[in-house]
Design an enzyme around this catalytic site. Structure first.
Site: not given
Ligand code: GRF
Length: 221
Positions: A99, A113, A115, A142, A151
């Site tokens: 973004l 978000n 991560h 996180s 991040d």
């Molecule tokens: C997850 O591991 C999240 O932490 C990362 O992308 C992945 C998305 O998985 N940002 P989902 O689409 O929620 O199953």
């Protein structure tokens, strides 16, 4: 005392949407302080869209391809969609577009978000393979506020999982994902109930509001 109005939340996805599903499931429970008002995907083929529709959630597709290299126009289209649905908070959940500072500033303090690592370790992609490569014994996930630096925003909640000698990136990812599904709804609850304050660029959390049985920080003990 009057109950706080449920926050209208949009979840932004690009794919599978399992974190989105965990937020939808949490919000279906009575007393949860957020309403998943909208799911937006930048890809029409995101598997999560069908899940959201089956759960009766409004969905929208805003394809980045329609805007070429004009990222602000893409984000303006997302912004218009969010405003139409009177969205107050955004959860990024596997949303695979970076973004711009314009959008991030617009949603400062209201853009979360998740991560798949214990930040600040392993920012970026391929976190599980990199954790195995580094030989860490503890890995995790996180939930953080989004800031312009990738991040790197203030951390709201983290969960730790063990790394086993026999782990592959896939087995480790599955263990982390199960933890993600617990902390994202919990972190969103804390934000909606205003139990998180930003002080000097860090989150200060009212730990009395946290329930947890796994190794999740903050812990109520
Ligand atoms: C997850 O591991 C999240 O932490 C990362 O992308 C992945 C998305 O998985 N940002 P989902 O689409 O929620 O199953």
């Amino acid at each position: 005392m009057t109950a706080m109005a449920r926050k209208r939340v949009a979840v932004l996805i690009s794919g599978r949407g399992s974190n989105m599903a965990s937020l939808i499931a949490a919000a279906a429970a009575s007393g949860y302080p957020a309403d998943i008002a909208l799911v937006v995907s930048n890809r029409g083929d995101a598997a999560g869209l069908a899940h959201a529709q089956a759960a009766g959630i409004e969905t929208a597709v805003v394809s980045h391809r329609d805007f070429g290299t004009n990222r602000e126009a893409f984000e303006q289209a997302i912004q218009d969609t969010l405003e139409r649905h009177r969205v107050e908070l955004i959860c990024l959940a596997g949303f695979m577009r970076v973004l711009t500072p314009w959008f991030i500033r617009r949603w400062e303090g209201a853009l979360l978000n998740i991560h798949p690592s214990l930040l600040p370790s392993f920012k970026g992609l391929d976190t599980h393979a990199r954790a195995l490569q580094a030989g860490v014994r503890i890995h995790g996930a996180s939930v953080h506020f989004v800031t312009a630096e990738l991040d790197s925003g203030p951390i709201i909640m983290q969960a730790a999982v063990p790394v086993l000698d026999r782990d592959t990136p896939a087995t480790l990812a599955a263990r982390v994902l199960a933890a993600e599904h617990r902390i994202y709804p919990a972190a969103l609850r804390l934000v909606c109930e205003q139990h998180v304050r930003l002080v000097d660029g860090r989150c200060v959390v009212d730990v009395a509001a946290v329930e947890g049985v796994m190794l999740v920080a903050p812990d109520a003990e």
